[in-house]
Design a protein around this motif. Structure first.
Motif, PDB file in Angstrom:
ATOM      1  N   GLN A   1       0.827  -1.204   0.000  1.00  0.00           N
ATOM      2  CA  GLN A   1       0.000   0.000   0.000  1.00  0.00           C
ATOM      3  C   GLN A   1       0.863   1.257   0.000  1.00  0.00           C
ATOM      4  O   GLN A   1       0.590   2.215  -0.728  1.00  0.00           O
ATOM      5  CB  GLN A   1      -0.917   0.001   1.218  1.00  0.00           C
ATOM      6  CG  GLN A   1      -1.965  -1.099   1.205  1.00  0.00           C
ATOM      7  CD  GLN A   1      -2.907  -1.010   2.399  1.00  0.00           C
ATOM      8  OE1 GLN A   1      -3.129   0.074   2.944  1.00  0.00           O
ATOM      9  NE2 GLN A   1      -3.437  -2.131   2.819  1.00  0.00           N
ATOM     10  N   ALA A   2       1.913   1.239   0.825  1.00  0.00           N
ATOM     11  CA  ALA A   2       2.783   2.410   0.910  1.00  0.00           C
ATOM     12  C   ALA A   2       3.473   2.676  -0.427  1.00  0.00           C
ATOM     13  O   ALA A   2       3.562   3.827  -0.884  1.00  0.00           O
ATOM     14  CB  ALA A   2       3.827   2.207   2.013  1.00  0.00           C
ATOM     15  N   THR A   3       3.960   1.609  -1.069  1.00  0.00           N
ATOM     16  CA  THR A   3       4.629   1.765  -2.358  1.00  0.00           C
ATOM     17  C   THR A   3       3.685   2.354  -3.401  1.00  0.00           C
ATOM     18  O   THR A   3       4.036   3.279  -4.132  1.00  0.00           O
ATOM     19  CB  THR A   3       5.161   0.401  -2.846  1.00  0.00           C
ATOM     20  OG1 THR A   3       6.122  -0.076  -1.914  1.00  0.00           O
ATOM     21  CG2 THR A   3       5.808   0.520  -4.211  1.00  0.00           C
ATOM     22  N   GLY A   4       2.474   1.798  -3.465  1.00  0.00           N
ATOM     23  CA  GLY A   4       1.512   2.301  -4.444  1.00  0.00           C
ATOM     24  C   GLY A   4       1.169   3.761  -4.226  1.00  0.00           C
ATOM     25  O   GLY A   4       1.080   4.544  -5.188  1.00  0.00           O
ATOM     26  N   PHE A   5       1.007   4.133  -2.958  1.00  0.00           N
ATOM     27  CA  PHE A   5       0.590   5.509  -2.680  1.00  0.00           C
ATOM     28  C   PHE A   5       1.716   6.501  -2.962  1.00  0.00           C
ATOM     29  O   PHE A   5       1.477   7.605  -3.442  1.00  0.00           O
ATOM     30  CB  PHE A   5       0.135   5.623  -1.226  1.00  0.00           C
ATOM     31  CG  PHE A   5      -0.809   6.770  -0.995  1.00  0.00           C
ATOM     32  CD1 PHE A   5      -2.111   6.703  -1.452  1.00  0.00           C
ATOM     33  CD2 PHE A   5      -0.393   7.911  -0.330  1.00  0.00           C
ATOM     34  CE1 PHE A   5      -2.986   7.760  -1.256  1.00  0.00           C
ATOM     35  CE2 PHE A   5      -1.257   8.969  -0.126  1.00  0.00           C
ATOM     36  CZ  PHE A   5      -2.564   8.899  -0.587  1.00  0.00           C
ATOM     37  N   VAL A   6       2.959   6.104  -2.649  1.00  0.00           N
ATOM     38  CA  VAL A   6       4.088   7.004  -2.908  1.00  0.00           C
ATOM     39  C   VAL A   6       4.417   7.049  -4.395  1.00  0.00           C
ATOM     40  O   VAL A   6       4.573   8.122  -4.986  1.00  0.00           O
ATOM     41  CB  VAL A   6       5.325   6.561  -2.093  1.00  0.00           C
ATOM     42  CG1 VAL A   6       6.561   7.347  -2.530  1.00  0.00           C
ATOM     43  CG2 VAL A   6       5.084   6.782  -0.601  1.00  0.00           C
ATOM     44  N   GLU A   7       4.487   5.875  -5.031  1.00  0.00           N
ATOM     45  CA  GLU A   7       4.939   5.844  -6.414  1.00  0.00           C
ATOM     46  C   GLU A   7       3.883   6.290  -7.412  1.00  0.00           C
ATOM     47  O   GLU A   7       4.212   6.544  -8.578  1.00  0.00           O
ATOM     48  CB  GLU A   7       5.436   4.437  -6.758  1.00  0.00           C
ATOM     49  CG  GLU A   7       6.685   4.056  -5.975  1.00  0.00           C
ATOM     50  CD  GLU A   7       7.427   2.882  -6.588  1.00  0.00           C
ATOM     51  OE1 GLU A   7       6.934   2.327  -7.589  1.00  0.00           O
ATOM     52  OE2 GLU A   7       8.498   2.538  -6.063  1.00  0.00           O
ATOM     53  N   HIS A   8       2.630   6.406  -6.986  1.00  0.00           N
ATOM     54  CA  HIS A   8       1.632   6.921  -7.918  1.00  0.00           C
ATOM     55  C   HIS A   8       1.898   8.389  -8.248  1.00  0.00           C
ATOM     56  O   HIS A   8       1.395   8.910  -9.234  1.00  0.00           O
ATOM     57  CB  HIS A   8       0.218   6.747  -7.331  1.00  0.00           C
ATOM     58  CG  HIS A   8      -0.326   7.963  -6.659  1.00  0.00           C
ATOM     59  ND1 HIS A   8       0.068   8.353  -5.397  1.00  0.00           N
ATOM     60  CD2 HIS A   8      -1.226   8.888  -7.079  1.00  0.00           C
ATOM     61  CE1 HIS A   8      -0.578   9.461  -5.066  1.00  0.00           C
ATOM     62  NE2 HIS A   8      -1.368   9.806  -6.059  1.00  0.00           N
ATOM     63  N   LEU A   9       2.757   9.023  -7.430  1.00  0.00           N
ATOM     64  CA  LEU A   9       3.101  10.419  -7.705  1.00  0.00           C
ATOM     65  C   LEU A   9       3.893  10.557  -9.005  1.00  0.00           C
ATOM     66  O   LEU A   9       3.980  11.652  -9.566  1.00  0.00           O
ATOM     67  CB  LEU A   9       3.919  10.997  -6.538  1.00  0.00           C
ATOM     68  CG  LEU A   9       3.189  11.065  -5.191  1.00  0.00           C
ATOM     69  CD1 LEU A   9       4.137  11.523  -4.099  1.00  0.00           C
ATOM     70  CD2 LEU A   9       1.988  12.004  -5.284  1.00  0.00           C
ATOM     71  N   LYS A  10       4.450   9.449  -9.518  1.00  0.00           N
ATOM     72  CA  LYS A  10       5.178   9.495 -10.782  1.00  0.00           C
ATOM     73  C   LYS A  10       4.230   9.531 -11.979  1.00  0.00           C
ATOM     74  O   LYS A  10       4.649   9.865 -13.083  1.00  0.00           O
ATOM     75  CB  LYS A  10       6.100   8.273 -10.905  1.00  0.00           C
ATOM     76  CG  LYS A  10       7.226   8.237  -9.875  1.00  0.00           C
ATOM     77  CD  LYS A  10       8.146   7.065 -10.104  1.00  0.00           C
ATOM     78  CE  LYS A  10       7.506   5.758  -9.764  1.00  0.00           C
ATOM     79  NZ  LYS A  10       8.459   4.618  -9.836  1.00  0.00           N
ATOM     80  N   LEU A  11       2.959   9.174 -11.764  1.00  0.00           N
ATOM     81  CA  LEU A  11       1.992   9.177 -12.857  1.00  0.00           C
ATOM     82  C   LEU A  11       1.500  10.593 -13.121  1.00  0.00           C
ATOM     83  O   LEU A  11       1.655  11.487 -12.284  1.00  0.00           O
ATOM     84  CB  LEU A  11       0.827   8.249 -12.501  1.00  0.00           C
ATOM     85  CG  LEU A  11       1.216   6.793 -12.229  1.00  0.00           C
ATOM     86  CD1 LEU A  11      -0.009   5.985 -11.813  1.00  0.00           C
ATOM     87  CD2 LEU A  11       1.882   6.173 -13.457  1.00  0.00           C
ATOM     88  N   PRO A  12       0.902  10.836 -14.305  1.00  0.00           N
ATOM     89  CA  PRO A  12       0.492  12.206 -14.661  1.00  0.00           C
ATOM     90  C   PRO A  12      -0.481  12.823 -13.668  1.00  0.00           C
ATOM     91  O   PRO A  12      -1.463  12.195 -13.270  1.00  0.00           O
ATOM     92  CB  PRO A  12      -0.176  12.011 -16.030  1.00  0.00           C
ATOM     93  CG  PRO A  12       0.445  10.779 -16.587  1.00  0.00           C
ATOM     94  CD  PRO A  12       0.683   9.885 -15.413  1.00  0.00           C
ATOM     95  N   HIS A  13      -0.174  14.031 -13.243  1.00  0.00           N
ATOM     96  CA  HIS A  13      -1.055  14.835 -12.403  1.00  0.00           C
ATOM     97  C   HIS A  13      -1.195  16.231 -13.013  1.00  0.00           C
ATOM     98  O   HIS A  13      -1.235  17.236 -12.315  1.00  0.00           O
ATOM     99  CB  HIS A  13      -0.485  14.951 -10.966  1.00  0.00           C
ATOM    100  CG  HIS A  13      -0.615  13.690 -10.169  1.00  0.00           C
ATOM    101  ND1 HIS A  13       0.144  12.580 -10.408  1.00  0.00           N
ATOM    102  CD2 HIS A  13      -1.439  13.363  -9.127  1.00  0.00           C
ATOM    103  CE1 HIS A  13      -0.178  11.626  -9.550  1.00  0.00           C
ATOM    104  NE2 HIS A  13      -1.140  12.082  -8.770  1.00  0.00           N
ATOM    105  N   TYR A  14      -1.242  16.264 -14.346  1.00  0.00           N
ATOM    106  CA  TYR A  14      -1.203  17.550 -15.041  1.00  0.00           C
ATOM    107  C   TYR A  14      -2.372  18.452 -14.659  1.00  0.00           C
ATOM    108  O   TYR A  14      -2.195  19.643 -14.391  1.00  0.00           O
ATOM    109  CB  TYR A  14      -1.222  17.321 -16.560  1.00  0.00           C
ATOM    110  CG  TYR A  14      -0.191  16.338 -17.054  1.00  0.00           C
ATOM    111  CD1 TYR A  14       1.128  16.385 -16.584  1.00  0.00           C
ATOM    112  CD2 TYR A  14      -0.533  15.354 -17.971  1.00  0.00           C
ATOM    113  CE1 TYR A  14       2.068  15.474 -17.029  1.00  0.00           C
ATOM    114  CE2 TYR A  14       0.413  14.441 -18.425  1.00  0.00           C
ATOM    115  CZ  TYR A  14       1.704  14.502 -17.952  1.00  0.00           C
ATOM    116  OH  TYR A  14       2.629  13.613 -18.385  1.00  0.00           O
ATOM    117  N   VAL A  15      -3.583  17.898 -14.629  1.00  0.00           N
ATOM    118  CA  VAL A  15      -4.762  18.726 -14.349  1.00  0.00           C
ATOM    119  C   VAL A  15      -4.711  19.271 -12.928  1.00  0.00           C
ATOM    120  O   VAL A  15      -4.956  20.461 -12.688  1.00  0.00           O
ATOM    121  CB  VAL A  15      -6.047  17.910 -14.571  1.00  0.00           C
ATOM    122  CG1 VAL A  15      -7.271  18.725 -14.158  1.00  0.00           C
ATOM    123  CG2 VAL A  15      -6.166  17.483 -16.032  1.00  0.00           C
TER     124      VAL A  15
END
Length: 359
Positions: A324-338
């Motif tokens: 869970q921790a990995t997913g929550f931290v590493e999702h920050l690498k995905l697009p957050h343009y909006v």
């Protein structure tokens, strides 16, 4: 949008191909076989199995190779695969009281019934690189136990005989069947059985840091290692229609019981209390950390003040799961343009208003 999606697909496919190429290593070198990883990286394989909640050394070795040694990625692979497996039922609770140990040590008594058994350990190594091709020790040499197998009662049982340690289980603990955290979300406060499930699946490094914090004073748990055992136990499948357990085979486990001091109260005599840890394979650091954290989380049972993070059940359990921790931290690498553009516009507007107010 269509062009962007197609371009993204090609980029992702190329990234996968590059990842596989880097993971292969130099083409002139032989490919590492999963059996080599399983046989020579036993401690690492044990960690992946424990935190992945699946006892399968071969699969854990394959996951480590596919993840290029990234332990958390390997744990995620194992857990993902685990969700595809059919559930036929539950096994009986394993009996560790008669665990014939490959390794058994205690820091509480020098002369134990059955003796100390060092087994395979890093405890006395010099932390120096060994010479390549060094000779393997003669396994016929005794490592602490003479001749025939000797009875090895638990240290906690020796203390229990004199009522110097709390009972192994309380009547109310067995009143209800513990929940299954792999199927049901945690609900706070949790039972001790449910907490132990979560701690067993928890990240070893996180639990180690919490245990260390308690020993340093951010908590009140500075225990004695009552006993650490490594060995094989038999696993039985619970078949209600038969009325008895069906043997499935043997697995290697590591078990730890920490002995902690308790001053007693008006209703309870002075006695020692327990912390418990159990994990797959050779996982001594994990089970020792787990047992320290387990005891720290029992504050409510002993009317102790909760003053440190390691004593906060919701904090510990909610942040110990590395997938869970990995997913929550590493999702920050995905697009957050909006999202970022919205905040960027807000900051610009606030800056303009600030300038106007100062004019």
């Amino acid at each position: 949008m269509y062009v962007a999606v197609k371009g993204g697909e090609r980029a992702i496919a190329n990234a996968h191909a590059l990842l596989a190429e880097q993971g292969r290593g130099h083409p002139h070198l032989p490919v590492v076989d999963p059996a080599q990883v399983e046989g020579q990286f036993g401690v690492l394989v044990s960690r992946v199995m424990t935190e992945g909640s699946l006892y399968d050394p071969e699969l854990a070795a394959r996951a480590l190779l596919q993840a290029q040694g990234d332990v958390l990625e390997a744990v995620t692979l194992v857990r993902s695969y685990r969700t595809t497996l059919p559930r036929f039922g539950y096994t009986c609770a394993i009996d560790t009281s008669g665990l014939a140990p490959q390794r058994r040590i205690s820091a509480t008594f020098k002369d134990l019934p059955g003796g100390q058994q060092l087994g395979a350990t890093f405890d006395y190594t010099h932390r120096l690189f060994s010479a390549a091709g060094a000779a393997t020790p003669d396994r016929r040499v005794s490592d602490g136990v003479d001749g025939e197998d000797q009875a090895m009662p638990r240290v906690a049982d020796l203390l229990g005989a004199g009522a110097l340690i709390e009972p192994d289980a309380h009547p109310d603990q067995d009143a209800t069947q513990p929940g299954d955290l792999t199927r049901e979300p945690p609900v706070f406060p949790m039972s001790r059985a449910e907490r132990l499930q979560a701690l067993a699946r928890g990240d070893e490094g996180f639990l180690l840091g919490l245990a260390y914090s308690s020993q340093r004073g951010f908590g009140n748990t500075h225990p004695f290692a009552g006993e650490v055992r490594v060995g094989e136990v038999e696993v039985e499948f619970d078949a209600p229609e038969l009325g008895f357990g069906v043997p499935l085979g043997r697995i290697e486990i590591t078990e730890c019981q920490m002995v902690n001091q308790f001053t007693g109260s008006a209703e309870t005599p002075a006695q020692f209390t327990r912390g418990y840890g159990l994990a797959f394979g050779r996982s001594e650091r994990k089970v020792m950390s787990m047992s320290i954290v387990d005891r720290a989380l029992r504050s409510a049972e002993f009317d102790e003040r909760v003053v440190s993070p390691v004593q906060d059940e919701e904090f510990v359990i909610s942040h110990s799961d590395n997938v869970q921790a990995t997913g929550f931290v590493e999702h920050l690498k995905l697009p957050h343009y909006v999202d970022f553009q919205a905040e960027l516009m807000l900051v610009r507007r606030l800056n303009e208003e600030f300038k106007e107010s100062r004019a």
